[in-house]
Design a protein around this motif. Structure first.
Motif, mmCIF file in Angstrom:
data_model
loop_
_atom_site.group_PDB
_atom_site.id
_atom_site.type_symbol
_atom_site.label_atom_id
_atom_site.label_comp_id
_atom_site.label_asym_id
_atom_site.label_seq_id
_atom_site.Cartn_x
_atom_site.Cartn_y
_atom_site.Cartn_z
ATOM 1 N N GLY A 8 0.828 -1.190 0.000
ATOM 2 C CA GLY A 8 0.000 0.000 0.000
ATOM 3 C C GLY A 8 0.867 1.247 0.000
ATOM 4 O O GLY A 8 2.056 1.206 -0.341
ATOM 5 N N ASP A 9 0.277 2.378 0.394
ATOM 6 C CA ASP A 9 1.015 3.639 0.332
ATOM 7 C C ASP A 9 1.538 4.091 1.694
ATOM 8 O O ASP A 9 2.106 5.178 1.819
ATOM 9 C CB ASP A 9 0.140 4.738 -0.275
ATOM 10 C CG ASP A 9 -1.129 4.997 0.532
ATOM 11 O OD1 ASP A 9 -1.366 4.268 1.523
ATOM 12 O OD2 ASP A 9 -1.876 5.920 0.175
ATOM 13 N N GLY A 42 9.065 8.673 11.573
ATOM 14 C CA GLY A 42 8.126 8.379 10.497
ATOM 15 C C GLY A 42 7.534 6.990 10.585
ATOM 16 O O GLY A 42 6.447 6.737 10.050
ATOM 17 N N ILE A 43 8.226 6.046 11.259
ATOM 18 C CA ILE A 43 7.681 4.699 11.430
ATOM 19 C C ILE A 43 6.627 4.732 12.536
ATOM 20 O O ILE A 43 6.875 5.237 13.631
ATOM 21 C CB ILE A 43 8.787 3.684 11.761
ATOM 22 C CG1 ILE A 43 9.685 3.476 10.535
ATOM 23 C CG2 ILE A 43 8.183 2.349 12.194
ATOM 24 C CD1 ILE A 43 10.802 2.482 10.752
ATOM 25 N N THR A 44 5.453 4.191 12.252
ATOM 26 C CA THR A 44 4.351 4.245 13.213
ATOM 27 C C THR A 44 4.048 2.901 13.872
ATOM 28 O O THR A 44 3.488 2.863 14.965
ATOM 29 C CB THR A 44 3.075 4.752 12.523
ATOM 30 O OG1 THR A 44 2.756 3.877 11.412
ATOM 31 C CG2 THR A 44 3.270 6.175 11.996
ATOM 32 N N GLU A 45 4.405 1.789 13.224
ATOM 33 C CA GLU A 45 4.108 0.471 13.793
ATOM 34 C C GLU A 45 4.895 -0.602 13.047
ATOM 35 O O GLU A 45 5.180 -0.462 11.851
ATOM 36 C CB GLU A 45 2.608 0.162 13.691
ATOM 37 C CG GLU A 45 2.184 -1.126 14.370
ATOM 38 C CD GLU A 45 0.698 -1.397 14.254
ATOM 39 O OE1 GLU A 45 0.242 -2.393 14.842
ATOM 40 O OE2 GLU A 45 -0.007 -0.618 13.573
ATOM 41 N N ASP A 58 4.522 7.014 8.164
ATOM 42 C CA ASP A 58 3.793 8.224 7.809
ATOM 43 C C ASP A 58 4.473 8.849 6.589
ATOM 44 O O ASP A 58 5.586 9.366 6.689
ATOM 45 C CB ASP A 58 3.813 9.208 8.975
ATOM 46 C CG ASP A 58 3.020 10.477 8.696
ATOM 47 O OD1 ASP A 58 2.634 10.703 7.530
ATOM 48 O OD2 ASP A 58 2.809 11.246 9.653
ATOM 49 N N PRO A 59 3.841 8.800 5.402
ATOM 50 C CA PRO A 59 4.479 9.324 4.195
ATOM 51 C C PRO A 59 4.689 10.836 4.216
ATOM 52 O O PRO A 59 5.437 11.362 3.383
ATOM 53 C CB PRO A 59 3.529 8.908 3.074
ATOM 54 C CG PRO A 59 2.205 8.715 3.745
ATOM 55 C CD PRO A 59 2.513 8.232 5.127
ATOM 56 N N LEU A 62 8.227 10.490 6.127
ATOM 57 C CA LEU A 62 9.248 9.621 5.555
ATOM 58 C C LEU A 62 8.734 9.011 4.261
ATOM 59 O O LEU A 62 7.632 8.468 4.222
ATOM 60 C CB LEU A 62 9.579 8.505 6.565
ATOM 61 C CG LEU A 62 10.614 7.469 6.195
ATOM 62 C CD1 LEU A 62 12.001 8.104 6.085
ATOM 63 C CD2 LEU A 62 10.627 6.356 7.252
ATOM 64 N N SER A 63 9.505 9.100 3.211
ATOM 65 C CA SER A 63 9.092 8.511 1.940
ATOM 66 C C SER A 63 9.367 7.016 1.942
ATOM 67 O O SER A 63 10.252 6.528 2.662
ATOM 68 C CB SER A 63 9.845 9.159 0.773
ATOM 69 O OG SER A 63 11.209 8.758 0.758
ATOM 70 N N GLY A 64 8.613 6.295 1.133
ATOM 71 C CA GLY A 64 8.830 4.863 1.038
ATOM 72 C C GLY A 64 10.214 4.531 0.526
ATOM 73 O O GLY A 64 10.840 3.555 0.976
ATOM 74 N N ARG A 65 10.742 5.329 -0.388
ATOM 75 C CA ARG A 65 12.077 5.083 -0.930
ATOM 76 C C ARG A 65 13.142 5.253 0.148
ATOM 77 O O ARG A 65 14.054 4.424 0.278
ATOM 78 C CB ARG A 65 12.350 6.027 -2.098
ATOM 79 C CG ARG A 65 13.731 5.865 -2.719
ATOM 80 C CD ARG A 65 13.896 6.777 -3.919
ATOM 81 N NE ARG A 65 12.927 6.444 -4.963
ATOM 82 C CZ ARG A 65 12.822 7.124 -6.106
ATOM 83 N NH1 ARG A 65 13.601 8.184 -6.324
ATOM 84 N NH2 ARG A 65 11.936 6.757 -7.012
#
Length: 239
Positions: A8-9, A42-45, A58-59, A62-65
């Protein structure tokens, strides 16, 4: 080879293998521990599974890349913990009467006496591979090969909380009442899930468990004490 894939995003999954394996599980837990001990903004879980770690983020922070890049570095730098770093528990189980839903059937299918099934089960050391299916439900590795038994062809509509089960080569402890096709050979009075506790799920991935047989009268007493909120099982020194 470690694979990092989008889920997902707002999440990525880090896959360490394709099988139920203690070494794979140890790598999953090592990465999760690294992210908890040294959090990344940025990491939530994080959610550990048998072979992978799901990381939510949390985008907007923090970006997925960038997350994937940080995770690759963490994986490369991580060292796998030994079982001495794990929490150890002895879990009381009643293997008699109504608590032993499938004990006699499992014994008959495996060509054993019921007492031999109990002896094998209490003589094994189990590892919590993951928590899932229901809140606090503990999936365990370490079931002796002689006890591996297929699940029921037709699931029961209701199995009690605390039921201790076998499903093929897996083992488990039921956390909440509900339907299940697992074979249940005993029950523990331990409450695996309690939303009133600071940590609602009693076990976490990486814990080490042994089972200890208790008689029905002790089971009744521990059931009563657990219902009153008493903690009837505590972490122990490593065995």
């Amino acid at each position: 080879m470690v694979r990092i894939k989008p889920a997902g995003d707002q999440a990525v999954t880090i896959e360490f293998g394709d099988s139920i394996d203690e070494a794979v599980s140890a790598r999953v837990i090592t990465l999760e521990r690294s992210l908890k001990n040294d959090p990344l903004a940025g990491i939530t879980e994080t959610v550990p599974t048998y072979r992978s770690l799901l990381v939510f983020y949390d985008p907007m922070v923090l970006s997925g890349r960038d997350l994937a890049r940080h995770l690759e570095a963490r994986v490369d730098a991580a060292t796998t913990p030994g079982t001495a770093d794990a929490r150890h528990f002895t879990v009381p189980v009643c293997y008699r009467g109504a608590d032993a839903l499938d004990l006699y059937a499992v014994a008959a299918e495996r060509g054993m006496d019921p007492d031999d099934v109990v002896a094998l089960h209490t003589g094994a050391t189990f590892r919590v591979f993951m928590i899932g299916f229901a809140p606090g439900f503990a999936y365990l590795g370490g079931l002796p090969e002689a006890l591996e038994t297929p699940r029921l062809a037709e699931p029961r509509q209701r199995v009690p909380a605390g039921a201790v089960g076998i499903g093929g080569r897996q083992a488990a402890i039921n956390s909440l009442p509900g339907p299940s096709g697992w074979r249940y050979i005993g029950r523990t009075p331990l409450r695996l899930f309690d939303p009133e506790r600071s940590d609602p799920a009693f076990f976490r991935a990486g814990d080490i468990i042994r089972f200890a047989a208790i008689p029905p009268e002790e089971m009744a007493d521990l059931d009563r004490r657990a219902a009153l909120g008493e903690m009837i099982v505590e972490a122990e020194a490593p065995w």
